[in-house]
Design a protein around this motif. Structure first.
Motif, short mmCIF file in Angstrom:
data_model
loop_
_atom_site.label_atom_id
_atom_site.label_comp_id
_atom_site.label_asym_id
_atom_site.label_seq_id
_atom_site.Cartn_x
_atom_site.Cartn_y
_atom_site.Cartn_z
N LYS A 102 -10.84 46.26 55.50
CA LYS A 102 -11.94 45.28 55.41
C LYS A 102 -11.51 43.89 55.86
O LYS A 102 -12.31 42.95 55.86
N PHE A 103 -10.25 43.73 56.25
CA PHE A 103 -9.75 42.41 56.64
C PHE A 103 -9.81 42.19 58.14
O PHE A 103 -9.42 43.05 58.92
N GLU A 104 -10.29 41.00 58.52
CA GLU A 104 -10.34 40.63 59.94
C GLU A 104 -9.53 39.37 60.17
O GLU A 104 -9.19 38.69 59.22
N ASN A 105 -9.27 39.06 61.43
CA ASN A 105 -8.51 37.85 61.80
C ASN A 105 -7.28 37.68 60.90
O ASN A 105 -7.21 36.79 60.07
N LEU A 106 -6.33 38.56 61.10
CA LEU A 106 -5.22 38.67 60.15
C LEU A 106 -4.24 37.49 60.18
O LEU A 106 -3.35 37.43 59.33
N ASN A 107 -4.41 36.57 61.11
CA ASN A 107 -3.59 35.35 61.06
C ASN A 107 -3.76 34.65 59.71
O ASN A 107 -2.84 34.01 59.21
N ASP A 108 -4.97 34.77 59.14
CA ASP A 108 -5.28 34.09 57.88
C ASP A 108 -4.45 34.63 56.72
O ASP A 108 -4.19 33.91 55.76
N THR A 109 -4.12 35.90 56.79
CA THR A 109 -3.57 36.57 55.61
C THR A 109 -2.23 37.26 55.88
O THR A 109 -1.85 38.17 55.14
N SER A 110 -1.53 36.82 56.93
CA SER A 110 -0.30 37.55 57.25
C SER A 110 0.88 36.65 57.54
O SER A 110 0.72 35.46 57.82
N ILE A 111 2.05 37.26 57.51
CA ILE A 111 3.28 36.67 58.03
C ILE A 111 3.58 37.45 59.31
O ILE A 111 3.50 38.68 59.32
N GLY A 112 3.91 36.75 60.38
CA GLY A 112 4.21 37.41 61.65
C GLY A 112 5.67 37.28 62.02
O GLY A 112 6.25 36.20 61.91
N ILE A 113 6.24 38.40 62.42
CA ILE A 113 7.64 38.41 62.89
C ILE A 113 7.66 38.87 64.33
O ILE A 113 7.18 39.96 64.66
N GLU A 114 8.19 38.04 65.21
CA GLU A 114 8.36 38.41 66.62
C GLU A 114 9.82 38.81 66.83
O GLU A 114 10.74 38.13 66.35
N ILE A 115 10.03 39.89 67.57
CA ILE A 115 11.38 40.36 67.87
C ILE A 115 11.57 40.28 69.38
O ILE A 115 10.72 40.76 70.14
N VAL A 116 12.67 39.65 69.80
CA VAL A 116 12.93 39.54 71.23
C VAL A 116 13.27 40.93 71.78
O VAL A 116 14.27 41.54 71.39
N ASN A 117 12.39 41.43 72.62
CA ASN A 117 12.54 42.76 73.22
C ASN A 117 11.61 42.77 74.43
O ASN A 117 10.50 42.25 74.35
N LYS A 126 18.69 45.38 61.54
CA LYS A 126 19.23 44.96 60.23
C LYS A 126 18.60 43.64 59.79
O LYS A 126 18.27 43.45 58.62
N LYS A 127 18.43 42.73 60.74
CA LYS A 127 17.81 41.43 60.42
C LYS A 127 16.36 41.63 60.00
O LYS A 127 15.90 41.07 59.01
N VAL A 128 15.64 42.43 60.78
CA VAL A 128 14.23 42.70 60.48
C VAL A 128 14.11 43.32 59.08
O VAL A 128 13.26 42.92 58.28
N ALA A 129 14.99 44.27 58.79
CA ALA A 129 14.93 44.97 57.51
C ALA A 129 15.10 44.00 56.34
O ALA A 129 14.29 44.00 55.40
N GLN A 130 16.13 43.17 56.43
CA GLN A 130 16.38 42.25 55.31
C GLN A 130 15.25 41.22 55.17
O GLN A 130 14.82 40.92 54.06
N LEU A 131 14.77 40.75 56.30
CA LEU A 131 13.69 39.76 56.27
C LEU A 131 12.40 40.37 55.72
O LEU A 131 11.74 39.79 54.86
N CYS A 132 12.05 41.57 56.20
CA CYS A 132 10.83 42.25 55.72
C CYS A 132 10.92 42.49 54.22
O CYS A 132 9.97 42.23 53.48
N LYS A 133 12.05 42.98 53.79
CA LYS A 133 12.25 43.30 52.37
C LYS A 133 12.00 42.06 51.51
O LYS A 133 11.30 42.11 50.50
N ASP A 134 12.56 40.96 51.95
CA ASP A 134 12.42 39.70 51.23
C ASP A 134 10.95 39.26 51.16
O ASP A 134 10.44 38.90 50.11
N TRP A 188 10.15 52.61 62.43
CA TRP A 188 9.41 52.58 61.15
C TRP A 188 9.99 53.55 60.12
O TRP A 188 10.08 53.22 58.94
N LYS A 189 10.36 54.74 60.59
CA LYS A 189 10.87 55.76 59.65
C LYS A 189 12.19 55.32 59.02
O LYS A 189 12.42 55.47 57.83
N LYS A 190 13.05 54.77 59.87
CA LYS A 190 14.35 54.29 59.38
C LYS A 190 14.13 53.18 58.33
O LYS A 190 14.78 53.17 57.29
#
Ligand SMILES: [Zn+2]
Length: 299
Positions: A128-143, A164-172, A204-206
């Motif tokens: 039911k959520f739109e325009n997710l910039n309002d309600t999210s944290i965004g992580i960009e990965i250089v790739n 490893k960086k993404v994992a620790q940051l997401c977890k936090d 995602w699975k890892k």
């Protein structure tokens, strides 16, 4: 020696002469002073108005009726190199809260404070959520994303350090904002008609297996649904029902029974996320069983 005698005498004096009222006053003022000090520190962390004429009282703060603005965590790849990523994400009209470089170092860039809105999701929807910039944290990965080889896209790997960086940051972030597993998503999940990031190489699975990040299905549920679909040959032909199941999980999908390009795009990004070994946009028994297993577990 003299000092301790004075201290001892004043203690005797206080005990013998001091009335209980005086003692109480002293206790209270100490306590008040301590509280004011605590409030000062607390107030420093509360975003509020600072007025010249009036004080903003925090006597009744915090009210029970409130929750975090952040409900979603959205992952991206930048599709460009690090210097250009920094430039684009800081000087143009796109941004993200965090940027994960591809260098072998211990650094993660903060580009936008978490209490601010970063411009990373664009036109987007989940449930039911739109325009997710309002309600999210965004992580960009250089790739670099992908390169076209013939008719298909070949995607680039993320480095183990980045993961490893993404994992620790997401977890936090997930722990601090209590983000639900099905609200940890890729850009492509929330904008399937426009976006392909973070792509099928994003593990995602890892992240689920090793760090309990995001959503994943139970294997036993998967086999139950898989066997049932294999025994009912009509299941995979019922596009309308399959679309309903995608919608139930959160995807922005039109339930019209049409096996068209828009539907194929949603199936593709779903496969990127949950069945990255094969992402052809065709709902086979395995894809459908995964979707049903996810809905059983989370919806
Ligand atoms: Zn993106």
């Amino acid at each position: 020696m003299k000092k301790s005698i004075v201290f001892f005498l004043s203690l005797v004096l206080m005990m013998s002469c001091g009335t209980s009222k005086q003692k109480k006053v002293k206790y209270n003022s100490e306590n008040e002073a301590k509280q004011t000090e605590e409030n000062k520190t607390k107030d420093e962390y509360i975003k509020k108005a600072e007025l010249s004429k009036y004080t903003i009282s925090t006597n009744h703060f915090p009210a029970v009726g409130q929750n975090e603005r952040v409900r979603f965590l959205i992952l991206h790849y930048t599709a460009i190199d690090y210097p250009l990523s920094v430039k684009v994400l800081t000087q143009k009209e796109v941004s993200a809260h965090y940027l994960i470089p591809n260098a072998e170092n211990d650094s993660i860039d903060l580009l936008v404070a978490e209490d601010k809105r970063a411009w990373h999701a664009g036109v987007s929807k989940w449930g039911k959520f739109e325009n997710l910039n309002d309600t999210s944290i965004g992580i960009e990965i250089v790739n670099k994303g992908y390169e076209k080889v013939g008719n298909s896209n070949t995607y680039f790997d993320y480095t183990p350090t980045q993961i490893k960086k993404v994992a620790q940051l997401c977890k936090d972030i997930i722990e601090r904002y209590k983000i639900e597993p099905t609200y940890v998503l890729g850009h492509s999940d929330v904008a399937p008609q426009r976006k392909l990031d973070p792509g099928p190489k994003f593990p995602w699975k890892k992240l689920y297996d090793e760090y309990e990040i995001g959503a994943w299905y139970e294997v036993q549920d998967f086999y139950l649904f898989y066997n049932s679909i294999m025994n009912n040959s009509t299941d995979l032909g019922n596009i309308e029902e399959i679309q309903k199941q995608f919608k139930k999980y959160g995807y922005d999908i039109e339930v019209n029974g049409e096996n068209n390009e828009a539907f194929k795009k949603i199936v593709t990004v779903f496969q990127h996320h949950f069945r990255p070994e094969k992402y052809d946009g065709i709902v086979d028994a395995e894809t459908y069983a995964i979707l049903l297993a996810l809905n059983k577990k989370y919806k």
